[in-house]
Scaffold this motif. Structure first.
Motif, mmCIF file in Angstrom:
data_model
loop_
_atom_site.group_PDB
_atom_site.id
_atom_site.type_symbol
_atom_site.label_atom_id
_atom_site.label_comp_id
_atom_site.label_asym_id
_atom_site.label_seq_id
_atom_site.Cartn_x
_atom_site.Cartn_y
_atom_site.Cartn_z
ATOM 1 N N HIS A 1 0.301 5.157 -8.962
ATOM 2 C CA HIS A 1 0.897 5.447 -7.659
ATOM 3 C C HIS A 1 1.035 6.949 -7.488
ATOM 4 N N TRP B 1 -3.201 3.370 7.148
ATOM 5 C CA TRP B 1 -2.277 4.473 7.498
ATOM 6 C C TRP B 1 -2.469 4.793 8.975
ATOM 7 N N THR C 1 3.453 9.873 -5.454
ATOM 8 C CA THR C 1 4.689 10.142 -4.729
ATOM 9 C C THR C 1 4.551 11.442 -3.954
ATOM 10 N N ILE D 1 0.434 12.560 3.702
ATOM 11 C CA ILE D 1 -0.164 11.231 3.534
ATOM 12 C C ILE D 1 -1.514 11.165 4.233
ATOM 13 N N TRP E 1 9.282 5.462 -5.580
ATOM 14 C CA TRP E 1 9.556 6.778 -4.987
ATOM 15 C C TRP E 1 10.766 7.448 -5.622
ATOM 16 N N LEU F 1 2.621 5.928 -2.489
ATOM 17 C CA LEU F 1 1.345 5.315 -2.155
ATOM 18 C C LEU F 1 0.775 4.674 -3.415
ATOM 19 N N ASN F 2 0.415 3.413 -3.339
ATOM 20 C CA ASN F 2 -0.202 2.761 -4.482
ATOM 21 C C ASN F 2 -1.666 3.169 -4.618
ATOM 22 N N ARG G 1 0.822 -1.210 0.000
ATOM 23 C CA ARG G 1 0.000 0.000 0.000
ATOM 24 C C ARG G 1 0.856 1.259 0.000
ATOM 25 N N TYR G 2 1.952 1.272 0.786
ATOM 26 C CA TYR G 2 2.832 2.442 0.745
ATOM 27 C C TYR G 2 4.243 2.086 1.201
ATOM 28 N N ALA H 1 7.514 9.499 0.140
ATOM 29 C CA ALA H 1 6.622 8.341 0.272
ATOM 30 C C ALA H 1 6.054 7.981 -1.093
#
Length: 356
Positions: free
Chosen positions: A327, A354, A329, A342, A257, A292-293, A197-198, A290
């Motif tokens: 994704h 999260w 970034t 995030i 990333w 994140l998908n 997920r991240y 970071a």
């Protein structure tokens, strides 16, 4: 110079995009889903060098690569090794890298014996294919043996002892033809339902000893196979050190990333290595980053449109459950800024994933 990539998914496309500024290199993508022997042979003849976006290449195609092995990077040894989790575990051990205890499983009786030998819980996996949690079964009692075999059995499997880890991390490196190696900083990776997920850079509170261990591990592995290109080593972080989980002989989701976050991305260095060019710096361009998908639904990425420190990558795919559609970034001047951003994008993830 024309470099051919086996696979035209998002990884192949990002590999091509990473060197779009280099006028002396052309990139051609081969659609593995539309394969025929004739089209593959035409493709091989049309390119100077060959690489691949995935290790899950059908055996019929791998056999045809034997005739052009001298222009395939990473090489056939690496491809064949990392296509099979049992061969992979043996290669890790041979390179001096700690792994979970494991056993080959080819029958229900083998599985029952593995339960006795390895103890419980154990993770049962198909040795080939399988990703994002597919082709896996966690056994928590001896009674799970028969349903596990019924679910993913009747093929070669590997049983792995459960590793009591505190978190999952990864280290990614690129190695050129002369054995020069560059390594990106480790990331902390959080999965949900078997899907990443991240990923966070920096991975918090990684000791110098563990950083050195991760870098030494990936160097040993790359050198042991005379590897050329980008290589990923997924690691369990435990109280007693790092334990290797899985290997990807390619660019990896946890390294996305690096497109905005590092001086040189994992994609560009892979292509530079294959082309025989000098590798670029892997230093981070920001104090905190970071990835994140975007899974199943791209609508939540609308929350990112007004954020100047966020980059959105869409893969142009049709939405469906559990599918990676893109994704995001996040780049930041501190981990606090990163984590606050995030939080604003938490709609990209299931509730509770999260937790910072």
């Amino acid at each position: 110079m024309n470099i051919g990539i086996l696979g035209n998914g998002q990884l192949g496309q990002m590999l091509a995009a990473s060197i779009s500024d280099l006028s002396d290199i052309k990139v051609s993508l081969y659609d593995l889903r539309a394969h025929s022997d004739a089209t593959l042979q035409t493709f091989i003849a049309s390119v100077d060098l060959i690489s691949y976006e995935t290790e899950n290449i059908p055996a019929a195609i791998v056999s045809q690569l034997e005739s052009c092995a001298d222009k395939l990077f990473p090489g056939l040894d690496a491809l064949k090794t990392f296509q099979n989790r049992l061969l992979e575990k043996n290669a890790l051990r041979a390179a001096g890298i700690t792994t979970a205890e494991f056993a080959a499983v080819n029958s229900l009786d083998d599985l029952k014996a593995a339960i006795v030998t390895l103890g419980l819980p154990i993770v049962l996996k198909t040795t080939t294919e399988g990703y994002d949690g597919k082709g896996q079964y966690v056994l928590r009692s001896a009674a799970d043996a028969e349903p596990a075999w019924a679910s993913i059995g009747n093929r070669e499997l590997i049983a792995e002892a459960f590793v009591p880890f505190t978190r999952e991390t990864s280290v990614i490196a690129s190695r050129d033809r002369d054995g020069n190696l560059v390594i990106w900083p480790m990331t902390e990776n959080v999965h949900h339902d078997g899907i990443l997920r991240y990923s966070l850079y920096p991975a918090a509170d990684v000791s110098d000893a563990k950083t050195e261990q991760a870098q030494q591990y990936i160097r040993q592995l790359a050198d042991s196979l005379d590897y050329v290109g980008t290589l990923t080593l997924e690691l369990f972080d435990t109280d007693t050190g790092l334990v290797a989980n899985e290997v990807a002989p390619r660019v990896h989701n946890s390294g996305h990333w690096s497109i905005e976050g590092a001086a040189t991305s994992q994609f560009r260095n892979h292509m530079l290595a294959v082309a025989g060019k000098p590798l670029g710096s892997t230093h981070s361009r920001y104090p905190a980053v970071a990835m994140l998908n975007v899974i199943s639904d791209e609508a939540p990425t609308l929350a990112a449109t007004g954020l100047t420190n966020v980059f959105v990558h869409s893969y142009g795919k049709e939405a469906r459950p559990a599918r990676k559609l893109g994704h995001v970034t996040v780049v930041a001047n501190s981990t606090t800024e990163r984590d606050n951003t995030i939080t604003q994008l938490a709609g990209l993830m299931p509730a509770g994933v999260w937790q910072h």
